[in-house]
Design an enzyme around this catalytic site. Sequence first.
Site, PDB file in Angstrom:
ATOM      1  CB  ALA A 168      -0.941  -0.008   1.205  1.00 46.00           C
ATOM      2  CD  GLU A 169       4.878   4.174   3.586  1.00 48.64           C
ATOM      3  OE1 GLU A 169       5.611   5.172   3.674  1.00 48.64           O
ATOM      4  OE2 GLU A 169       4.523   3.502   4.571  1.00 48.64           O
ATOM      5  CB  SER A 170       5.167   0.249  -2.619  1.00 53.36           C
ATOM      6  OG  SER A 170       6.046  -0.256  -1.645  1.00 53.36           O
TER       7      SER A 170
END
Length: 140
Positions: free
Chosen positions: A62-64
């Site tokens: 998700a953060e990527s």
Amino acid sequence: MGEHKDKILEVCNNSSKNTLMETLGITYVDMGEDFLVAKMPVTPSVHQPDGVLHGGATVALAESVGSMASYIFLNAAEYFVRGIEISANHVKSVKDGFVFAKASFIHKGRTTQVWDIRITNEDDQLISVCKLTTIALPKK
């Protein structure tokens, strides 16, 4: 957008070499005017001890995808993008196959951006819902 889309996805994927994204097998596979999609294989390397996808690997996906989306939709030549907060609700387990993360804007500010990131499996079933806040810092 087709030709530009392919080139942008190629640049995104090339930037992942020798990073956590490469380690986790994350690839960027689709984009539109206001979203980016990445996929990640679900294999034993991203499992918890009981054989299901680890929530930490899901959050890394998700953060990527959210951070990369910020780079695409902001002026990456002028700004560094950093994640400053992320939350995740995991609603379904997955043991194998692929998961897909679609990052869409909730808020697109000059300094901060808020992303809605939906993680689904190959059958388009919801696995996790994440919210990521990023900050754009000037490259001075």
